[in-house]
Design a protein around this motif. Structure first.
Motif, mmCIF file in Angstrom:
data_model
loop_
_atom_site.group_PDB
_atom_site.id
_atom_site.type_symbol
_atom_site.label_atom_id
_atom_site.label_comp_id
_atom_site.label_asym_id
_atom_site.label_seq_id
_atom_site.Cartn_x
_atom_site.Cartn_y
_atom_site.Cartn_z
ATOM 1 N N ASP A 13 0.365 -1.190 0.010
ATOM 2 C CA ASP A 13 0.004 0.025 -0.282
ATOM 3 C C ASP A 13 0.707 1.307 -0.148
ATOM 4 O O ASP A 13 0.283 2.140 -0.057
ATOM 5 N N ASP A 14 2.114 1.098 0.582
ATOM 6 C CA ASP A 14 2.913 2.722 0.576
ATOM 7 C C ASP A 14 3.833 2.600 -0.483
ATOM 8 O O ASP A 14 4.625 3.427 -0.277
ATOM 9 N N VAL A 31 3.741 3.076 -3.793
ATOM 10 C CA VAL A 31 3.505 4.323 -5.083
ATOM 11 C C VAL A 31 3.964 4.930 -4.306
ATOM 12 O O VAL A 31 4.388 6.403 -5.024
ATOM 13 N N GLU A 32 3.250 5.635 -3.217
ATOM 14 C CA GLU A 32 3.761 7.294 -2.941
ATOM 15 C C GLU A 32 4.712 7.135 -2.276
ATOM 16 O O GLU A 32 5.053 8.853 -2.390
ATOM 17 N N TYR A 33 5.888 6.576 -1.746
ATOM 18 C CA TYR A 33 7.054 6.990 -1.450
ATOM 19 C C TYR A 33 7.588 6.941 -2.534
ATOM 20 O O TYR A 33 8.797 7.625 -3.162
ATOM 21 N N ARG A 49 6.965 8.328 -5.772
ATOM 22 C CA ARG A 49 6.486 9.050 -6.361
ATOM 23 C C ARG A 49 7.345 10.646 -5.066
ATOM 24 O O ARG A 49 7.351 11.286 -5.693
ATOM 25 N N ARG A 50 7.363 10.273 -4.045
ATOM 26 C CA ARG A 50 7.483 11.427 -3.218
ATOM 27 C C ARG A 50 9.380 11.241 -3.632
ATOM 28 O O ARG A 50 9.811 12.466 -3.780
ATOM 29 N N TRP A 51 9.962 10.235 -3.531
ATOM 30 C CA TRP A 51 11.277 10.702 -4.121
ATOM 31 C C TRP A 51 11.700 10.830 -5.403
ATOM 32 O O TRP A 51 13.068 11.804 -5.480
ATOM 33 N N ASP A 111 9.849 12.669 -6.442
ATOM 34 C CA ASP A 111 9.915 14.386 -6.861
ATOM 35 C C ASP A 111 10.855 15.442 -5.657
ATOM 36 O O ASP A 111 11.200 16.240 -6.280
#
Length: 224
Positions: free
Chosen positions: A116-117, A119-121, A123-125, A127
């Motif tokens: 679950d975590d 894709v968020e991480y 994309r954050r990395w 960015d």
């Protein structure tokens, strides 16, 4: 994490770090075996598979490429499947299509979940300007699997042991990833879940962070 320690790139393990199985190895193997007239218990497979996976030779084939490499990858897995079912009491030759059908099944998105975590991480990395690469003890199926799971666009490189000719804890996969990212080891961290991740990263001069995921029964602990 201070700015002085902030990495410029991250190397990430695949199985057990980014993605995991939706069902146990035993339940999938047993279902496919039944379709081919072979009756084995899922629980027995779950008990045997991790041990045999760990005992198997490295999933790496130095000097091979193209169709020869593809054949070697499939043969490696069919031999492991055969050994697993034999350990569960099936001593006859496997039906011809059983091993290849399981091999193809795990190349598709359906058996897998993206944690679950993830894709968020990722994309954050990205960015934040970090370069990202996968470093996995796996075969060429991982390329199309990452495409099917819509993760491929988030990575700058994907290194699999079968293609590079060495498997973690050998540092060669890490060296290849550093080359592809054009970054020195000192500016990169590795995120994984196994002793092989930690030992390989250390041998390559890369800082390693280990994480722990919940895995279905039969999954080799820390499969790299």
């Amino acid at each position: 994490m201070t700015d002085a320690r902030r990495p410029e790139g991250l190397l990430l393990d695949a199985m057990g770090t980014l993605i995991g199985l939706r069902r146990s190895v035993g339940s999938t193997y047993a279902a496919f075996a039944a379709e081919h007239g072979v009756n084995v218990e899922a629980e027995a497979i779950n008990a045997a598979f991790p041990r045999l996976f760990r005992a198997a030779p490295p999933l790496a084939f130095p000097g091979l490429e193209g169709q020869v490499l593809q054949a070697a990858e499939q043969r490696w897995w069919v031999e492991l499947i055969t050994a697993t079912l034999q350990a569960c009491g099936h001593h006859d030759a496997l039906p011809a299509g059983l091993g290849p059908s399981l091999f193809e099944h795990f190349a598709a998105a359906e058996p897998w979940q993206v944690y679950d975590d993830v894709v968020e991480y990722l994309r954050r990395w990205r960015d934040a300007g970090l370069k990202l690469a996968v470093v996995s003890n796996f075969d060429q199926r991982l390329h199309r699997l990452l495409e099917a799971l819509e993760l491929a666009p988030l990575f700058d490189a994907v290194v699999v042991s079968s293609q590079v000719g060495a498997a973690k804890p050998n540092p060669l996969p890490f060296h290849k990833a550093l080359e592809l990212l054009n970054l020195p080891a000192a500016s990169v961290w590795h995120i994984g879940d196994s002793p092989e991740d930690e030992a390989g990263a250390r041998a390559a001069g890369v800082h390693c962070v280990l994480i722990e995921r919940h895995q279905p029964a039969g999954t080799p602990g820390g499969a790299a």
